[in-house]
Write a protein that holds these residues in place. Structure first.
Motif, PDB file in Angstrom:
ATOM      1  N   LEU A  52       0.822  -1.207   0.000  1.00 47.38           N
ATOM      2  CA  LEU A  52       0.000   0.000   0.000  1.00 47.38           C
ATOM      3  C   LEU A  52       0.861   1.264   0.000  1.00 47.38           C
ATOM      4  CD1 LEU A  52      -2.897  -1.028   2.419  1.00 47.38           C
ATOM      5  CD2 LEU A  52      -2.887  -1.004  -0.092  1.00 47.38           C
ATOM      6  N   GLN A  53       2.021   1.210   0.638  1.00 50.51           N
ATOM      7  CA  GLN A  53       2.949   2.344   0.572  1.00 50.51           C
ATOM      8  C   GLN A  53       3.419   2.554  -0.867  1.00 50.51           C
ATOM      9  OE1 GLN A  53       5.979   1.255   3.376  1.00 50.51           O
ATOM     10  NE2 GLN A  53       4.862   2.040   5.155  1.00 50.51           N
ATOM     11  N   ALA A  54       3.682   1.464  -1.558  1.00 50.89           N
ATOM     12  CA  ALA A  54       4.089   1.556  -2.961  1.00 50.89           C
ATOM     13  C   ALA A  54       2.937   2.116  -3.808  1.00 50.89           C
ATOM     14  CB  ALA A  54       4.508   0.179  -3.475  1.00 50.89           C
ATOM     15  N   LEU A  55       1.730   1.659  -3.526  1.00 49.48           N
ATOM     16  CA  LEU A  55       0.559   2.153  -4.256  1.00 49.48           C
ATOM     17  C   LEU A  55       0.384   3.655  -4.057  1.00 49.48           C
ATOM     18  CD1 LEU A  55      -2.053   1.714  -5.888  1.00 49.48           C
ATOM     19  CD2 LEU A  55      -3.190   1.131  -3.744  1.00 49.48           C
ATOM     20  N   ASP A  56       0.583   4.125  -2.830  1.00 50.34           N
ATOM     21  CA  ASP A  56       0.438   5.551  -2.543  1.00 50.34           C
ATOM     22  C   ASP A  56       1.356   6.395  -3.433  1.00 50.34           C
ATOM     23  OD1 ASP A  56      -1.467   5.128  -0.584  1.00 50.34           O
ATOM     24  OD2 ASP A  56      -0.012   5.130   1.061  1.00 50.34           O
ATOM     25  N   GLN A  57       2.514   5.847  -3.768  1.00 49.81           N
ATOM     26  CA  GLN A  57       3.494   6.609  -4.541  1.00 49.81           C
ATOM     27  C   GLN A  57       3.242   6.560  -6.045  1.00 49.81           C
ATOM     28  OE1 GLN A  57       7.642   6.324  -3.200  1.00 49.81           O
ATOM     29  NE2 GLN A  57       6.932   5.054  -1.500  1.00 49.81           N
ATOM     30  N   LEU A  58       2.510   5.550  -6.488  1.00 50.04           N
ATOM     31  CA  LEU A  58       2.309   5.385  -7.936  1.00 50.04           C
ATOM     32  C   LEU A  58       0.851   5.497  -8.365  1.00 50.04           C
ATOM     33  CD1 LEU A  58       4.758   2.432  -8.771  1.00 50.04           C
ATOM     34  CD2 LEU A  58       5.094   4.864  -9.216  1.00 50.04           C
ATOM     35  N   GLU A  59      -0.056   5.767  -7.435  1.00 47.37           N
ATOM     36  CA  GLU A  59      -1.472   5.714  -7.785  1.00 47.37           C
ATOM     37  C   GLU A  59      -1.847   6.717  -8.867  1.00 47.37           C
ATOM     38  OE1 GLU A  59      -3.921   6.442  -4.433  1.00 47.37           O
ATOM     39  OE2 GLU A  59      -3.002   8.366  -3.919  1.00 47.37           O
ATOM     40  N   ARG A  70      -7.067  -0.314  -4.360  1.00 47.82           N
ATOM     41  CA  ARG A  70      -6.461  -0.519  -3.044  1.00 47.82           C
ATOM     42  C   ARG A  70      -7.020  -1.774  -2.384  1.00 47.82           C
ATOM     43  NH1 ARG A  70      -3.727   2.590   0.741  1.00 47.82           N
ATOM     44  NH2 ARG A  70      -3.538   4.144  -0.902  1.00 47.82           N
ATOM     45  N   GLN A  71      -8.303  -1.974  -2.533  1.00 50.11           N
ATOM     46  CA  GLN A  71      -8.971  -3.121  -1.926  1.00 50.11           C
ATOM     47  C   GLN A  71      -8.435  -4.434  -2.498  1.00 50.11           C
ATOM     48  OE1 GLN A  71     -13.261  -3.410  -2.743  1.00 50.11           O
ATOM     49  NE2 GLN A  71     -13.581  -3.498  -0.547  1.00 50.11           N
ATOM     50  N   MET A  72      -8.315  -4.497  -3.816  1.00 49.86           N
ATOM     51  CA  MET A  72      -7.830  -5.724  -4.451  1.00 49.86           C
ATOM     52  C   MET A  72      -6.389  -6.014  -4.066  1.00 49.86           C
ATOM     53  SD  MET A  72      -8.773  -8.299  -6.305  1.00 49.86           S
ATOM     54  CE  MET A  72     -10.312  -7.744  -7.068  1.00 49.86           C
ATOM     55  N   LEU A  73      -5.556  -4.972  -4.000  1.00 42.97           N
ATOM     56  CA  LEU A  73      -4.156  -5.166  -3.608  1.00 42.97           C
ATOM     57  C   LEU A  73      -4.064  -5.646  -2.166  1.00 42.97           C
ATOM     58  CD1 LEU A  73      -1.161  -4.906  -4.336  1.00 42.97           C
ATOM     59  CD2 LEU A  73      -1.275  -2.494  -3.663  1.00 42.97           C
ATOM     60  N   ARG A  74      -4.884  -5.086  -1.317  1.00 40.03           N
ATOM     61  CA  ARG A  74      -4.884  -5.487   0.090  1.00 40.03           C
ATOM     62  C   ARG A  74      -5.310  -6.941   0.230  1.00 40.03           C
ATOM     63  NH1 ARG A  74      -8.832  -5.083   3.673  1.00 40.03           N
ATOM     64  NH2 ARG A  74     -10.070  -3.702   2.353  1.00 40.03           N
ATOM     65  N   TRP A  75      -6.349  -7.334  -0.485  1.00 38.50           N
ATOM     66  CA  TRP A  75      -6.819  -8.723  -0.423  1.00 38.50           C
ATOM     67  C   TRP A  75      -5.750  -9.694  -0.933  1.00 38.50           C
ATOM     68  CZ3 TRP A  75     -12.158  -7.400  -2.976  1.00 38.50           C
ATOM     69  CH2 TRP A  75     -13.019  -6.887  -1.988  1.00 38.50           C
ATOM     70  N   ALA A  76      -5.055  -9.299  -1.990  1.00 44.28           N
ATOM     71  CA  ALA A  76      -4.006 -10.166  -2.536  1.00 44.28           C
ATOM     72  C   ALA A  76      -2.883 -10.359  -1.517  1.00 44.28           C
ATOM     73  CB  ALA A  76      -3.463  -9.581  -3.834  1.00 44.28           C
ATOM     74  N   ALA A  77      -2.516  -9.272  -0.829  1.00 41.66           N
ATOM     75  CA  ALA A  77      -1.473  -9.379   0.195  1.00 41.66           C
ATOM     76  C   ALA A  77      -1.915 -10.276   1.343  1.00 41.66           C
ATOM     77  CB  ALA A  77      -1.114  -7.983   0.718  1.00 41.66           C
ATOM     78  N   GLU A  78      -3.177 -10.190   1.712  1.00 45.22           N
ATOM     79  CA  GLU A  78      -3.697 -10.994   2.820  1.00 45.22           C
ATOM     80  C   GLU A  78      -3.693 -12.488   2.503  1.00 45.22           C
ATOM     81  OE1 GLU A  78      -7.573  -9.489   3.621  1.00 45.22           O
ATOM     82  OE2 GLU A  78      -6.857  -7.604   4.470  1.00 45.22           O
ATOM     83  N   THR A  79      -3.868 -12.834   1.240  1.00 42.56           N
ATOM     84  CA  THR A  79      -4.069 -14.248   0.877  1.00 42.56           C
ATOM     85  C   THR A  79      -2.933 -14.863   0.069  1.00 42.56           C
ATOM     86  OG1 THR A  79      -5.292 -13.594  -1.135  1.00 42.56           O
ATOM     87  CG2 THR A  79      -6.585 -13.951   0.870  1.00 42.56           C
ATOM     88  N   HIS A  80      -1.860 -14.112  -0.186  1.00 46.51           N
ATOM     89  CA  HIS A  80      -0.866 -14.618  -1.127  1.00 46.51           C
ATOM     90  C   HIS A  80      -0.139 -15.861  -0.619  1.00 46.51           C
ATOM     91  CE1 HIS A  80       1.929 -12.296   1.399  1.00 46.51           C
ATOM     92  NE2 HIS A  80       2.931 -12.915   0.810  1.00 46.51           N
ATOM     93  N   GLU A  81      -0.220 -16.155   0.680  1.00 43.62           N
ATOM     94  CA  GLU A  81       0.491 -17.322   1.210  1.00 43.62           C
ATOM     95  C   GLU A  81      -0.439 -18.455   1.641  1.00 43.62           C
ATOM     96  OE1 GLU A  81       4.804 -15.735   2.814  1.00 43.62           O
ATOM     97  OE2 GLU A  81       3.226 -16.052   4.300  1.00 43.62           O
ATOM     98  N   LEU A 148       3.316  -4.207  -7.824  1.00 41.66           N
ATOM     99  CA  LEU A 148       3.385  -3.690  -6.459  1.00 41.66           C
ATOM    100  C   LEU A 148       3.416  -4.825  -5.443  1.00 41.66           C
ATOM    101  CD1 LEU A 148       0.866  -0.709  -6.698  1.00 41.66           C
ATOM    102  CD2 LEU A 148       3.338  -0.705  -7.079  1.00 41.66           C
ATOM    103  N   LEU A 149       2.602  -5.846  -5.672  1.00 43.98           N
ATOM    104  CA  LEU A 149       2.594  -6.990  -4.758  1.00 43.98           C
ATOM    105  C   LEU A 149       3.916  -7.746  -4.812  1.00 43.98           C
ATOM    106  CD1 LEU A 149       1.001  -8.749  -2.749  1.00 43.98           C
ATOM    107  CD2 LEU A 149       0.164 -10.069  -4.719  1.00 43.98           C
ATOM    108  N   ARG A 150       4.476  -7.906  -6.008  1.00 45.75           N
ATOM    109  CA  ARG A 150       5.754  -8.599  -6.157  1.00 45.75           C
ATOM    110  C   ARG A 150       6.859  -7.886  -5.373  1.00 45.75           C
ATOM    111  NH1 ARG A 150       6.387 -12.294 -10.346  1.00 45.75           N
ATOM    112  NH2 ARG A 150       8.616 -11.833 -10.413  1.00 45.75           N
ATOM    113  N   LEU A 151       6.925  -6.574  -5.513  1.00 44.76           N
ATOM    114  CA  LEU A 151       7.975  -5.830  -4.819  1.00 44.76           C
ATOM    115  C   LEU A 151       7.810  -5.928  -3.310  1.00 44.76           C
ATOM    116  CD1 LEU A 151       8.221  -2.638  -7.068  1.00 44.76           C
ATOM    117  CD2 LEU A 151       9.848  -4.535  -6.929  1.00 44.76           C
TER     118      LEU A 151
END
Length: 212
Positions: A52-59, A70-81, A148-151
């Motif tokens: 989300l910090q990365a998103l803030d800089q590139l949005e 933002r919602q989709m990125l957050r959900w992906a981070a929550e479930t990626h593992e 963003l998620l990869r980084l």
């Protein structure tokens, strides 16, 4: 509210009722999913915060300024593992499979497709052909969220509790510039090597990553 079970999917009803009560059934659905597959919540939160910090800089530069981005990125981070509960080897593929094939209340098939693809793409080789299966209006957005998620996942690969230093992301002419405080990369040679490898992976998106 009345309903006919011959016309509306259960997930749509859940979402409508949730909105009436200022709740989002999708949040509860994913929370239940992460509990079921014993996700490391602290690690997920670290990745989410950095993404989300990365998103803030590139949005603005990447046109990712809508709430659902933002919602989709957050959900992906929550479930990626979530796939780690099945196997550490190729766990990102297991995570994507679970998301794509689980009955997640409140999510449309397109929602699940995008979420699964983000999770599938968060490490190693990018399955660039799979992005072409999305509607054309969603493809570039999903690619950018995947970056963003990869980084974020890469920067927390060592699972350390130590906070990352402030970093800066800028984009211009298909070049992504990632910078850290002076000397930090030299003190973290494994992260530096991972970022050099990441630059090779991101070429699949026609993106040149430069790190300093």
């Amino acid at each position: 509210m009345g309903y006919s079970d011959g016309a509306l999917r259960e997930g749509l009803l859940h979402e409508m009722v949730g909105r009436l009560h200022r709740e989002d059934i999708r949040e509860h659905s994913l929370e239940a999913l992460t509990r079921r597959y014993h996700v490391d919540r602290q690690q997920a939160e670290r990745v989410e915060r950095t993404a989300l910090q990365a998103l803030d800089q590139l949005e603005q530069a990447w046109k990712l300024d809508q709430p659902h981005h933002r919602q989709m990125l957050r959900w992906a981070a929550e479930t990626h593992e979530i796939g780690l509960s099945l196997s550490h080897s190729q766990y990102h593929k297991h995570s994507a499979y679970l998301l794509q094939n689980s009955d997640i209340s409140g999510f449309t098939n397109l929602d699940k497709q995008q979420l699964a693809l983000l999770v599938r793409s968060h490490r190693r080789k990018i399955p660039k052909e799979e992005f072409k299966l999305l509607p054309k209006t969603k493809q570039e957005t999903c690619r950018r969220l995947a970056v963003l998620l990869r980084l974020a996942a890469l920067l927390h690969r060592n699972r350390s509790r130590a906070r990352l230093p402030e970093f800066r992301l800028e984009y211009a002419s298909k070049r992504l510039y990632l910078s850290f405080p002076r000397g930090w990369l030299e003190q973290h040679p494994l992260t530096k090597a991972d970022l050099e490898q990441e630059a090779e992976y991101l070429k699949a998106f026609g993106l040149k990553l430069q790190v300093a």
